[in-house]
Motif scaffolding. Structure first.
Motif, PDB file in Angstrom:
ATOM      1  N   MET A  53       9.325   1.550  -3.193  1.00 39.36           N
ATOM      2  CA  MET A  53       8.480   2.392  -4.048  1.00 39.36           C
ATOM      3  C   MET A  53       9.217   2.593  -5.369  1.00 39.36           C
ATOM      4  SD  MET A  53       5.917   3.665  -2.012  1.00 39.36           S
ATOM      5  CE  MET A  53       5.659   3.100  -0.319  1.00 39.36           C
ATOM      6  N   GLY A  54       8.479   2.917  -6.423  1.00 35.80           N
ATOM      7  CA  GLY A  54       9.174   3.193  -7.678  1.00 35.80           C
ATOM      8  C   GLY A  54       8.213   3.292  -8.840  1.00 35.80           C
ATOM      9  N   ALA A  55       8.784   3.538 -10.015  1.00 37.19           N
ATOM     10  CA  ALA A  55       7.986   3.627 -11.250  1.00 37.19           C
ATOM     11  C   ALA A  55       7.629   2.221 -11.666  1.00 37.19           C
ATOM     12  CB  ALA A  55       8.797   4.343 -12.325  1.00 37.19           C
ATOM     13  N   ASN A  56       6.595   1.703 -11.041  1.00 36.71           N
ATOM     14  CA  ASN A  56       6.299   0.270 -11.127  1.00 36.71           C
ATOM     15  C   ASN A  56       4.813   0.023 -11.350  1.00 36.71           C
ATOM     16  OD1 ASN A  56       8.526  -0.029  -8.331  1.00 36.71           O
ATOM     17  ND2 ASN A  56       9.065  -0.307 -10.468  1.00 36.71           N
ATOM     18  N   LEU A  57       4.300   0.416 -12.505  1.00 33.55           N
ATOM     19  CA  LEU A  57       2.905   0.079 -12.823  1.00 33.55           C
ATOM     20  C   LEU A  57       2.794  -1.441 -12.841  1.00 33.55           C
ATOM     21  CD1 LEU A  57       2.275   2.684 -15.666  1.00 33.55           C
ATOM     22  CD2 LEU A  57       1.317   2.749 -13.364  1.00 33.55           C
ATOM     23  N   LEU A 114       2.524  10.870  -2.108  1.00 34.90           N
ATOM     24  CA  LEU A 114       2.183  12.207  -2.612  1.00 34.90           C
ATOM     25  C   LEU A 114       2.070  12.258  -4.129  1.00 34.90           C
ATOM     26  CD1 LEU A 114       4.476  14.310  -0.225  1.00 34.90           C
ATOM     27  CD2 LEU A 114       1.987  14.065  -0.085  1.00 34.90           C
ATOM     28  N   LYS A 115       2.834  11.400  -4.819  1.00 34.57           N
ATOM     29  CA  LYS A 115       2.775  11.451  -6.285  1.00 34.57           C
ATOM     30  C   LYS A 115       1.383  11.075  -6.800  1.00 34.57           C
ATOM     31  CE  LYS A 115       2.784   6.903  -7.577  1.00 34.57           C
ATOM     32  NZ  LYS A 115       2.645   6.226  -6.345  1.00 34.57           N
ATOM     33  N   ASN A 116       0.616  10.314  -6.022  1.00 37.84           N
ATOM     34  CA  ASN A 116      -0.749   9.972  -6.435  1.00 37.84           C
ATOM     35  C   ASN A 116      -1.636  11.217  -6.467  1.00 37.84           C
ATOM     36  OD1 ASN A 116      -0.207   7.237  -6.692  1.00 37.84           O
ATOM     37  ND2 ASN A 116      -0.709   6.782  -4.564  1.00 37.84           N
ATOM     38  N   VAL A 117      -1.355  12.165  -5.583  1.00 41.24           N
ATOM     39  CA  VAL A 117      -2.124  13.417  -5.558  1.00 41.24           C
ATOM     40  C   VAL A 117      -1.797  14.242  -6.811  1.00 41.24           C
ATOM     41  CG1 VAL A 117      -2.601  15.527  -4.254  1.00 41.24           C
ATOM     42  CG2 VAL A 117      -2.084  13.388  -3.023  1.00 41.24           C
ATOM     43  N   GLY A 157       0.506   7.002 -16.913  1.00 42.23           N
ATOM     44  CA  GLY A 157      -0.090   5.677 -17.104  1.00 42.23           C
ATOM     45  C   GLY A 157      -0.872   5.121 -15.937  1.00 42.23           C
ATOM     46  N   GLY A 158      -1.060   5.899 -14.873  1.00 37.48           N
ATOM     47  CA  GLY A 158      -1.664   5.339 -13.660  1.00 37.48           C
ATOM     48  C   GLY A 158      -3.180   5.472 -13.591  1.00 37.48           C
ATOM     49  N   ARG A 159      -3.744   4.800 -12.595  1.00 32.08           N
ATOM     50  CA  ARG A 159      -5.201   4.806 -12.410  1.00 32.08           C
ATOM     51  C   ARG A 159      -5.697   6.144 -11.888  1.00 32.08           C
ATOM     52  NH1 ARG A 159      -4.691  -0.248  -8.599  1.00 32.08           N
ATOM     53  NH2 ARG A 159      -3.037   1.189  -7.975  1.00 32.08           N
ATOM     54  N   ASN A 160      -4.889   6.805 -11.033  1.00 32.81           N
ATOM     55  CA  ASN A 160      -5.313   8.106 -10.503  1.00 32.81           C
ATOM     56  C   ASN A 160      -5.548   9.096 -11.637  1.00 32.81           C
ATOM     57  OD1 ASN A 160      -5.157   8.119  -7.407  1.00 32.81           O
ATOM     58  ND2 ASN A 160      -3.285   7.049  -8.000  1.00 32.81           N
ATOM     59  N   THR A 210       5.615   8.244 -14.450  1.00 31.60           N
ATOM     60  CA  THR A 210       4.828   7.090 -14.915  1.00 31.60           C
ATOM     61  C   THR A 210       3.395   7.167 -14.399  1.00 31.60           C
ATOM     62  OG1 THR A 210       5.044   4.747 -15.439  1.00 31.60           O
ATOM     63  CG2 THR A 210       5.294   5.304 -13.132  1.00 31.60           C
ATOM     64  N   THR A 211       3.225   7.626 -13.175  1.00 37.74           N
ATOM     65  CA  THR A 211       1.872   7.688 -12.607  1.00 37.74           C
ATOM     66  C   THR A 211       1.053   8.793 -13.274  1.00 37.74           C
ATOM     67  OG1 THR A 211       2.826   6.900 -10.550  1.00 37.74           O
ATOM     68  CG2 THR A 211       0.600   7.714 -10.415  1.00 37.74           C
ATOM     69  N   CYS A 212       1.714   9.897 -13.633  1.00 34.18           N
ATOM     70  CA  CYS A 212       0.994  11.002 -14.284  1.00 34.18           C
ATOM     71  C   CYS A 212       0.639  10.685 -15.732  1.00 34.18           C
ATOM     72  CB  CYS A 212       1.813  12.295 -14.223  1.00 34.18           C
ATOM     73  SG  CYS A 212       1.832  13.021 -12.566  1.00 34.18           S
ATOM     74  N   LEU A 231       0.814  -1.205   0.000  1.00 39.07           N
ATOM     75  CA  LEU A 231       0.000   0.000   0.000  1.00 39.07           C
ATOM     76  C   LEU A 231       0.844   1.250   0.000  1.00 39.07           C
ATOM     77  CD1 LEU A 231      -0.800   0.968   3.499  1.00 39.07           C
ATOM     78  CD2 LEU A 231      -0.732  -1.466   3.170  1.00 39.07           C
ATOM     79  N   GLN A 232       0.228   2.302  -0.535  1.00 41.13           N
ATOM     80  CA  GLN A 232       0.831   3.626  -0.502  1.00 41.13           C
ATOM     81  C   GLN A 232      -0.236   4.542   0.042  1.00 41.13           C
ATOM     82  OE1 GLN A 232       1.450   3.999  -4.682  1.00 41.13           O
ATOM     83  NE2 GLN A 232       3.628   3.600  -4.528  1.00 41.13           N
ATOM     84  N   GLY A 233       0.127   5.400   0.928  1.00 38.25           N
ATOM     85  CA  GLY A 233      -0.877   6.312   1.458  1.00 38.25           C
ATOM     86  C   GLY A 233      -0.403   6.874   2.769  1.00 38.25           C
TER      87      GLY A 233
HETATM   88  O1  LIG Z   1      -2.168   3.333 -10.908  1.00 35.35           O
HETATM   89  P1  LIG Z   1      -1.777   4.357  -9.878  1.00 35.35           P
HETATM   90  O2  LIG Z   1      -2.208   5.738 -10.246  1.00 35.35           O
HETATM   91  O3  LIG Z   1      -2.170   3.907  -8.502  1.00 35.35           O
HETATM   92  O4  LIG Z   1      -0.185   4.415  -9.896  1.00 35.35           O
HETATM   93  C1  LIG Z   1       0.506   3.219  -9.871  1.00 35.35           C
HETATM   94  C2  LIG Z   1       1.888   3.278  -9.290  1.00 35.35           C
HETATM   95  O5  LIG Z   1       1.975   3.965  -8.111  1.00 35.35           O
HETATM   96  C3  LIG Z   1       2.982   3.607 -10.245  1.00 35.35           C
HETATM   97  O6  LIG Z   1       4.218   3.292  -9.691  1.00 35.35           O
END
Ligand SMILES: O=P(O)(O)OC[C@H](O)CO
Ligand SMILES: NC(=O)c1ccc[n+]([C@@H]2O[C@H](COP(=O)([O-])OP(=O)(O)OC[C@H]3O[C@@H](n4cnc5c(N)ncnc54)[C@H](O)[C@@H]3O)[C@@H](O)[C@H]2O)c1
Length: 233
Positions: A32-36, A88-91, A151-154, A147-149, A2-4
């Motif tokens: 933690m990392g650029a890990n989709l 914080l990067k999720n925000v 390709g991520g779900r947020n 990567t999160t900005c 988890l991240q949060g």
């Molecule tokens: O899919 P998100 O936005 O939760 O981002 C995924 C990861 O944190 C990327 O490393």
């Protein structure tokens, strides 16, 4: 996994690692990392960062546990910063999703990423001083942010939130197949902490993400927050 962030009863912030440490009475390190996840599962090349408290003692073993040809690990003795970058990067990714939903292009998203990174750094400085600037250049920092900005779900749910006019809960349900985005709850915790310290104005991107998610600000107003950001003064 988890991240949060965790809210304390009296309104302060607590890291998830601190929560685990207090409950289990064990030393906790973070990865933690650029890990989709789909790309990691596909064994595509990527990097990750382990943040620990005692690198000389634990670093080699922690690296050995995770380091592979396609999952390259750096260990740093700056666990708080690594963990806070992950949360914080999720925000920031929510803000990127809002600007995508509004139809702005990659230049605007780059501004969101840069200003968001400055707020991440400031947040760590204000609440967890003593961080190493170099940690923001590890995979957990700028690389995960990018990567999160993109390709991520947020990013995805926040773009759809703006485009569809539906609630965040509705777009999450439609797009994430039972998963959830961590950015909105983290933005709320960050907002409450900053408000309590009277510092919400110093974090315009973080603050705007919470207010937009809470329906207290229109997504289009985010661009005014970028335009008037303290980093431009
Ligand atoms: O899919 P998100 O936005 O939760 O981002 C995924 C990861 O944190 C990327 O490393
Ligand atoms: N999926 C990715 O690409 C990825 C990459 C890196 C980091 N992460 C991070 O890993 C974590 C998990 O991501 P995921 O993709 O497995 O998400 P997910 O939505 O599939 O799983 C999250 C799980 O946590 C549970 N949960 C949520 N709130 C809870 C609570 N208060 N108490 C107990 N359980 C709770 C949910 O029921 C769910 O089973 C997130 O913090 C995410 O930011 C995900």
């Amino acid at each position: 996994m988890l991240q949060g962030l965790s809210m304390e009863k009296l309104g302060g912030l607590k890291l998830i690692s601190e929560e685990i440490k207090d409950i289990l009475k064990i030393e906790v390190s973070v990865l933690m990392g650029a890990n989709l996840a789909p790309e990691v599962a596909n064994d595509n090349f990527c990097e990750a960062t382990i943040g620990c408290k005692r690198k000389a003692q634990d670093g080699a073993l922690l690296k050995k546990l995770f380091h592979t040809e396609n999952f390259r690990i750096n260990v740093v003795e700056d666990a708080h910063t690594v963990e806070l970058c992950g949360a914080l990067k999720n925000v920031v990714a929510c803000a990127a999703g809002f600007t995508d939903g509004l139809g702005y292009g990659d230049n605007t998203k780059a501004a969101v990423i840069r200003l968001g990174l400055m707020e991440m750094r400031k947040f760590v400085d204000v609440y967890y001083s003593g961080s190493n600037l170099q940690t923001f250049f590890e995979s957990c920092g700028i690389a995960d942010l990018i990567t999160t900005c993109y390709g991520g779900r947020n990013r995805k749910v926040c773009e759809a939130f703006v485009k569809s006019g539906k609630t965040l809960e509705e777009v999450e349900k439609e797009l994430l197949n039972g998963q959830s985005a961590q950015g909105p709850p983290t933005a709320k915790e960050v907002y409450l902490m900053n408000k309590k310290s009277g510092k919400d104005d110093q974090f315009p991107v973080f603050t705007a993400v919470h207010l937009i998610c809470a329906g207290e600000m229109k997504p289009a107003q985010l661009v005014d927050c970028l335009r008037n950001h303290p980093e431009h003064l």
